[in-house]
Design an enzyme around this catalytic site. Structure first.
Site, PDB file in Angstrom:
ATOM      1  N   THR A  83      77.176 -16.236 -60.234  1.00  0.00           N
ATOM      2  CA  THR A  83      78.072 -17.280 -60.754  1.00  0.00           C
ATOM      3  C   THR A  83      79.217 -17.512 -59.768  1.00  0.00           C
ATOM      4  O   THR A  83      79.518 -18.659 -59.394  1.00  0.00           O
ATOM      5  CB  THR A  83      78.639 -16.875 -62.130  1.00  0.00           C
ATOM      6  OG1 THR A  83      77.559 -16.720 -63.042  1.00  0.00           O
ATOM      7  CG2 THR A  83      79.617 -17.913 -62.655  1.00  0.00           C
ATOM      8  N   GLN A 190      67.174 -16.018 -59.206  1.00  0.00           N
ATOM      9  CA  GLN A 190      65.829 -15.805 -59.748  1.00  0.00           C
ATOM     10  C   GLN A 190      64.842 -15.946 -58.597  1.00  0.00           C
ATOM     11  O   GLN A 190      64.894 -16.914 -57.855  1.00  0.00           O
ATOM     12  CB  GLN A 190      65.482 -16.851 -60.816  1.00  0.00           C
ATOM     13  CG  GLN A 190      66.354 -16.828 -62.049  1.00  0.00           C
ATOM     14  CD  GLN A 190      66.095 -15.643 -62.967  1.00  0.00           C
ATOM     15  OE1 GLN A 190      65.097 -14.928 -62.852  1.00  0.00           O
ATOM     16  NE2 GLN A 190      67.025 -15.427 -63.882  1.00  0.00           N
ATOM     17  N   SER A 210      72.189 -12.233 -56.880  1.00  0.00           N
ATOM     18  CA  SER A 210      72.748 -11.399 -57.940  1.00  0.00           C
ATOM     19  C   SER A 210      71.976 -10.094 -58.046  1.00  0.00           C
ATOM     20  O   SER A 210      70.744 -10.090 -58.036  1.00  0.00           O
ATOM     21  CB  SER A 210      72.668 -12.156 -59.277  1.00  0.00           C
ATOM     22  OG  SER A 210      73.161 -11.339 -60.317  1.00  0.00           O
ATOM     23  N   ALA A 211      72.695  -8.974 -58.148  1.00  0.00           N
ATOM     24  CA  ALA A 211      72.032  -7.655 -58.180  1.00  0.00           C
ATOM     25  C   ALA A 211      71.301  -7.405 -59.499  1.00  0.00           C
ATOM     26  O   ALA A 211      70.235  -6.810 -59.507  1.00  0.00           O
ATOM     27  CB  ALA A 211      73.061  -6.544 -57.939  1.00  0.00           C
ATOM     28  N   HIS A 212      71.886  -7.879 -60.617  1.00  0.00           N
ATOM     29  CA  HIS A 212      71.315  -7.453 -61.898  1.00  0.00           C
ATOM     30  C   HIS A 212      70.025  -8.176 -62.280  1.00  0.00           C
ATOM     31  O   HIS A 212      69.411  -7.854 -63.288  1.00  0.00           O
ATOM     32  CB  HIS A 212      72.356  -7.542 -63.026  1.00  0.00           C
ATOM     33  CG  HIS A 212      72.638  -8.901 -63.566  1.00  0.00           C
ATOM     34  ND1 HIS A 212      72.080  -9.360 -64.725  1.00  0.00           N
ATOM     35  CD2 HIS A 212      73.446  -9.885 -63.124  1.00  0.00           C
ATOM     36  CE1 HIS A 212      72.542 -10.573 -64.977  1.00  0.00           C
ATOM     37  NE2 HIS A 212      73.372 -10.925 -64.016  1.00  0.00           N
ATOM     38  N   THR A 251      89.371  -5.829 -53.829  1.00  0.00           N
ATOM     39  CA  THR A 251      88.802  -4.530 -53.456  1.00  0.00           C
ATOM     40  C   THR A 251      87.313  -4.520 -53.758  1.00  0.00           C
ATOM     41  O   THR A 251      86.895  -4.916 -54.849  1.00  0.00           O
ATOM     42  CB  THR A 251      89.518  -3.408 -54.236  1.00  0.00           C
ATOM     43  OG1 THR A 251      90.900  -3.453 -53.898  1.00  0.00           O
ATOM     44  CG2 THR A 251      88.943  -2.039 -53.892  1.00  0.00           C
ATOM     45  N   CYS A 338      72.616 -17.885 -71.257  1.00  0.00           N
ATOM     46  CA  CYS A 338      73.889 -18.595 -71.411  1.00  0.00           C
ATOM     47  C   CYS A 338      73.800 -19.589 -72.551  1.00  0.00           C
ATOM     48  O   CYS A 338      74.748 -19.784 -73.284  1.00  0.00           O
ATOM     49  CB  CYS A 338      74.242 -19.341 -70.136  1.00  0.00           C
ATOM     50  SG  CYS A 338      73.565 -18.582 -68.694  1.00  0.00           S
TER      51      CYS A 338
END
Ligand SMILES: *Cc1c(COP(=O)(O)O)cnc(C)c1O
Length: 411
Positions: A83, A190, A210-212, A251, A338
């Site tokens: 996002t 995706q 995106s990692a997840h 950070t 979403c």
């Protein structure tokens, strides 16, 4: 040696892998030391704690870069997820290059992170073309060509759609944007690792990750930013300590980034094989269901398609009712995570031309790395039984059968 002991299935079975995936044990193992023993701030330049964290981040950066085919690891900017990467790409280009024109081309089936960002830019005076998408779910590269004008700054098209599984012709679009000197952003959250993508060969200038979605942790992702031919310059959207070459202050999430790197490494090793296994498992699920039930429609083309994705409409069955009836057996979704908070039909299904009734009777199946054949069989059997039960109770379905010139079903 074969083992035929039946192991009881653990229920409910998770079939919502487009919403998120579980963290792979091997990813978790790589992350754990960076929460405690190796807790340093990767920006601390004056001691070994910082250097150790920085080394781990740079190792991860190289692994992410390798998976997408970046020219150098410095092209990877870590973010909090896709996002944020989508926001940085689209707003970052729009803000910095406005004087060159104010037009963006995208599609009606993008993730809301791209669509809502474009709507926000429209409020600020940018013009956005939302390309229509045919029922296959595959964008026509020629439509992209026709939409590009002298004022176009950016084209944004996703790699694969998480609802209907369609895979977009990114390389064909990339050669068009190249030709016209327009930047190309691709949301690859995706499909990453399952669908072949080399950002350099495909002519992609910006790419969200995106990692997840690939068995890594939530809350971490990246934007690939091309550094040569052409060098892409963006306006940062988060200001502060100047981290990530000034493009994304804050950070660094060191354990998350380490996990993301390991998840990319695993995808590079086994993504192709996994894609083939998932596609076969998914095809079996679809065949079993469509062989047993009538009036089932497959949304989106089956070829090419995101492995592990199926999207089916069951005539005269409310998706929400079916999902609730199945909830002890299987975790499914009727649309993207979403939009499942609202009762509005999915914007993707609508863009593909489904009417309200069809959109409200659609279910997405998302198989993943740990889905077994036994689980897929169990899901197919439960779906078939519940659709039959709901239809038996439905006067609408009887009318539907008569209306289509057929006898009401006996089952
Ligand atoms: C999940 C997803 C996103 C959002 O990613 P987050 O890392 O959860 O912010 C964006 N685009 C696509 C295509 C996605 O599937």
């Amino acid at each position: 040696m074969s083992c035929t002991i039946a192991i009881a299935l653990k229920l409910p079975i998770y079939l919502d892998h487009h919403a998120t995936t579980p963290v792979d044990e091997r990813v978790l193992e790589a992350m754990l030391p960076y929460f405690s023993a190796r807790f340093g701030n990767a920006a601390s330049r004056s001691h070994s704690f910082g250097w150790e964290a920085e080394r781990a981040v740079e190792r991860a950066r190289a692994l992410v870069a390798a998976l997408v085919g970046a020219a150098t690891p410095t092209e990877i900017v870590f973010t909090s997820g896709a996002t944020e990467a989508d926001n940085l790409a689209v707003k970052g280009v729009a803000e910095l290059h406005r004087e060159r024109g104010g037009h963006i081309v995208t599609t009606g089936i993008e993730h809301t992170a791209v669509l809502d960002t474009c709507r926000q830019l429209e409020r600020q005076g940018f013009a956005v073309t939302y390309l229509p998408v045919p029922p296959t779910g595959v964008v026509d590269a020629q439509a992209v060509r026709q939409a590009i004008t002298d004022r176009t700054l950016l084209v944004s098209v996703m790699l694969a759609n998480g609802e209907v599984g369609s895979i977009q012709p990114i390389a064909a679009i990339g050669s068009l944007t190249r030709e016209r000197g327009v930047l190309l952003h691709c949301d690859a959250a995706q499909g990453l690792g399952h669908v072949p993508l080399g950002v350099r060969e495909a002519g992609v200038d910006l790419c969200s990750l995106s990692a997840h979605k690939i068995y890594g942790p939530k809350g971490v992702g990246a934007l690939y930013v091309r550094r040569s031919h052409p060098r892409v310059v963006l306006a940062p959207q988060i200001h502060g300590g100047g981290h990530e070459l000034g493009l994304r202050s804050g950070t660094l999430n060191v354990p998350g980034i380490v996990g993301f790197g390991r998840a990319c490494e695993l995808m590079a090793e086994q993504g192709r094989e996994e894609a083939a296994r998932l596609a076969a498992l998914r095809d079996g699920l679809v065949e079993t269901i469509t062989a047993a039930l009538e009036d089932v429609r497959i949304n989106g083309t089956m070829q090419p398609r995101l492995p592990g994705n199926a999207n089916l409409s069951f005539a005269c069955v409310e998706a929400e009712a079916l999902i609730m009836a199945l909830k002890d057996d299987v975790a499914l979704s009727s649309g993207s995570a979403c939009s499942s908070q609202s009762t509005e039909p999915s914007h993707v299904l609508r863009a593909l031309g489904l009417d309200d009734a069809a959109a409200h009777s659609s279910i997405r199946f998302g198989l993943g790395r740990f889905t077994t054949e036994e689980e897929a069989d169990h899901v197919a059997a439960r779906v078939i039984a519940q659709v039959q039960r709901l239809r038996r109770m439905s006067p609408l379905y009887e009318m539907y059968r008569r209306g289509s010139g057929r006898e009401p079903t006996a089952s």
